[in-house]
Design an enzyme around this catalytic site. Structure first.
Site, PDB file in Angstrom:
ATOM      1  N   HIS A   1       0.822  -1.216   0.000  1.00 38.31           N
ATOM      2  CA  HIS A   1       0.000   0.000   0.000  1.00 38.31           C
ATOM      3  C   HIS A   1       0.853   1.262   0.000  1.00 38.31           C
ATOM      4  CE1 HIS A   1       0.331  -0.046   4.534  1.00 38.31           C
ATOM      5  NE2 HIS A   1       0.256   1.257   4.385  1.00 38.31           N
TER       6      HIS A   1
ATOM      7  N   ASP B   1       0.450  -7.463   1.617  1.00 34.98           N
ATOM      8  CA  ASP B   1       0.823  -6.059   1.798  1.00 34.98           C
ATOM      9  C   ASP B   1       2.345  -5.892   1.730  1.00 34.98           C
ATOM     10  OD1 ASP B   1       0.351  -3.381   4.253  1.00 34.98           O
ATOM     11  OD2 ASP B   1       0.431  -3.336   2.067  1.00 34.98           O
TER      12      ASP B   1
ATOM     13  N   GLY C   1       3.248   7.107   8.637  1.00 37.59           N
ATOM     14  CA  GLY C   1       4.538   7.099   7.948  1.00 37.59           C
ATOM     15  C   GLY C   1       5.461   5.959   8.327  1.00 37.59           C
ATOM     16  N   ASN C   2       5.083   5.173   9.353  1.00 39.73           N
ATOM     17  CA  ASN C   2       5.903   4.028   9.744  1.00 39.73           C
ATOM     18  C   ASN C   2       5.706   2.844   8.815  1.00 39.73           C
ATOM     19  OD1 ASN C   2       5.476   5.114  12.979  1.00 39.73           O
ATOM     20  ND2 ASN C   2       7.494   4.472  12.302  1.00 39.73           N
ATOM     21  N   SER C   3       4.601   2.862   8.048  1.00 40.21           N
ATOM     22  CA  SER C   3       4.284   1.725   7.177  1.00 40.21           C
ATOM     23  C   SER C   3       5.444   1.410   6.255  1.00 40.21           C
ATOM     24  CB  SER C   3       3.062   2.045   6.319  1.00 40.21           C
ATOM     25  OG  SER C   3       1.907   1.855   7.059  1.00 40.21           O
TER      26      SER C   3
END
Lengths: 308, 197
Positions: B43, B72, B142-144
């Protein structure tokens, strides 16, 4: 400090945490006593599990998942909403496997783990610190807790009833979000011991009561001076339960409680302090302000009737 | 121990990249192989050629070479040699209660670190290998795609989402499976390189 030794310190701490979790996990169970989300519990006595009372929504068909994965039936032995504790009895006397500690060794800033078994019934943990400590306190429902312990740790869904664990892997309390409006609090082991023993013995916590509704009112300076009253306030009686201890002692609507056994009363807490279980059956010398004079009445403390 | 944490965070920042996405999207990524292989969330890698920003300030053009929305996960290649790559640890050796560190760019703050512990481990039902790591760590969008690492700085999972207040990360075992199934790497994962200097 050189790089590899400082990295070692972090790794060492990480292992300490995982070891503490593993050690205490032997006493943590999952409880199915409400729809959908299981809650957590702690094996506190052989064959007895303590839980957060607000998570026990039914009294029948309760099952407990033990650390080894076995699911066993349990029955509700009793609950004390005032301390948010409940005790469930297991059919087989499941042995104690975790070590218990003393919450009075905790200090603000100490790392603690909150352990639970919800969802998957597998062990879950969250890390935090002891946020705030204080002395004995009374919950809004009149329960006596030996030590105020507030935690900066996430009490996830299903974590209420789980164990508060110190860095040595000892269970020092039971975590709950049901004592102070959703805030992470812990009931210290000392309180849990006391309440569990009484619930196992009697099925409920006996509480003294007078059978009155009351509200604090300030006492006018002139009246205090005239009657030589040492307290600043009194408690005005706004309701009297028919045939309750106060009614039988002759206390009327509108009386203002000003002292018990000579000691002035400032707020409802002062009265509740006199209604500890040991005072049930004792006669208190209650001073009331009535028609601008002080009347002394002997009131025999009754036992709070069980709500059906 | 505070300096140990600072050192660990510093190491992890070097193997973490920022991946630009469509419009305001994007997130973080992990340098998986020194020859330019980046792992991130599917994503996060919404553009075919995202911009990849390295720790040292370099900005490289990336190409998405594999993408698996179900897991993902996505693999992005950048043209670079000798990048600082992650040391990887299999998820099934993790223990509940262990310290974990998350690095990423939450709310645009590049290289921000968060610490917590392993909350739970979710294995694959089919063969019991580790699939998800639940962490008691405060993550932000934003850690994704960024790393979740242990106290020795070894990457144990890729941060994916927040669920019920918990951080949910994809175990490295699952990343290995993704890479071998997509054929991106002919050889096994980046060899363990010992202490990062």
């Amino acid at each position: 400090m050189n790089e590899s030794s400082s990295k070692g310190a972090l790794w060492s701490f990480s292992n300490d945490l995982a070891n503490a979790a593993e050690q205490a996990s032997r006493g943590v169970v999952a409880i199915d006593a409400r729809p959908r989300v299981p809650s957590s519990g702690i094996i506190w006595r052989p064959g007895a599990v303590v839980a957060a009372a607000h998570t026990i929504k039914r009294e029948e068909e309760i099952s407990i998942t033990l650390p080894d994965g076995r699911s066993v039936p349990a029955t509700l032995a009793g609950r004390d909403p005032s301390t948010d504790l409940a005790v469930l009895k297991l059919q087989d006397g499941e042995a104690l496997a975790a070590e218990f500690g003393d919450a009075s060794t905790l200090r603000v800033g100490h790392f603690v783990l909150a352990l639970g078994r919800s969802g998957s019934k597998n062990l879950s943990a969250s890390l935090g610190i002891v946020s705030s400590l204080g002395g004995p306190w009374r919950t809004w429902r009149g329960g006596q807790i030996d030590q105020f312990i507030r935690l900066d740790v996430a009490i996830y869904l299903g974590f209420s009833g789980g164990a508060l664990v110190d860095s040595g892997g000892r269970i020092v309390g039971l975590n709950t979000s049901g004592l102070v409006g959703g805030m992470g609090m812990a009931v210290p082991a000392a309180t849990v011991h006391r309440v569990v023993d009484e619930l196992l013995a009697k099925g409920r916590i006996a509480r003294g009561y007078l059978g009155v509704g009351m509200q604090p009112v300030p006492l006018p300076e002139t009246l205090r001076a005239k009657l030589n009253l040492s307290g600043q306030a009194g408690l005005i009686i706004v309701s009297v339960e028919p045939d309750g201890p106060a009614d039988r002692a002759g206390i009327f609507l509108g009386d203002v409680l000003v002292a018990i056994d000579g000691a002035p009363l400032d707020d409802i807490g002062d009265v509740q302090a006199r209604l500890a279980p040991d005072n049930i059956g004792k006669t208190l010398r209650v001073s009331v302000l009535r028609s601008a004079t002080v009347v002394e009445l002997p009131v025999r403390v009754g036992e709070r009737p069980r709500r059906s | 121990m505070a300096s140990a944490l600072a050192i660990a965070a510093e190491h992890l920042r070097r193997i973490t990249v920022q991946v630009s996405g469509a419009r305001r999207g994007g997130g973080s990524g992990v340098i998986w192989h020194p020859k330019g292989l980046i792992i991130t969330n599917a994503h996060v890698a919404s553009l075919r050629h995202p911009s990849v920003a390295l720790w040292d300030g370099r900005s490289l053009r990336g190409s998405v070479v594999a993408r698996d929305p179900g897991r993902d996960l996505a693999a992005v290649l950048v043209r670079a040699e000798n990048l600082f790559a992650a040391t990887v640890r299999p998820g099934n050796s993790l223990r509940v209660g262990e310290l974990v560190l998350a690095i990423g760019s939450p709310w645009g703050f590049a290289g921000a670190a968060a610490i917590g512990v392993v909350h739970g481990l979710i294995p694959r039902t089919s063969d019991g290998t580790m699939q998800w790591v639940q962490a008691d760590v405060r993550l932000a969008p934003g850690n994704s795609g960024g790393p979740l690492a242990d106290a020795q700085g070894r990457v144990v999972a890729i941060n994916s989402m927040v669920a019920g207040g918990l951080a949910l990360a994809i175990a490295t075992d699952e990343v290995e499976r993704f890479l071998s199934e997509s054929g991106v790497l002919n050889q096994p994962r980046a060899a363990t390189r010992g202490e990062a200097a």
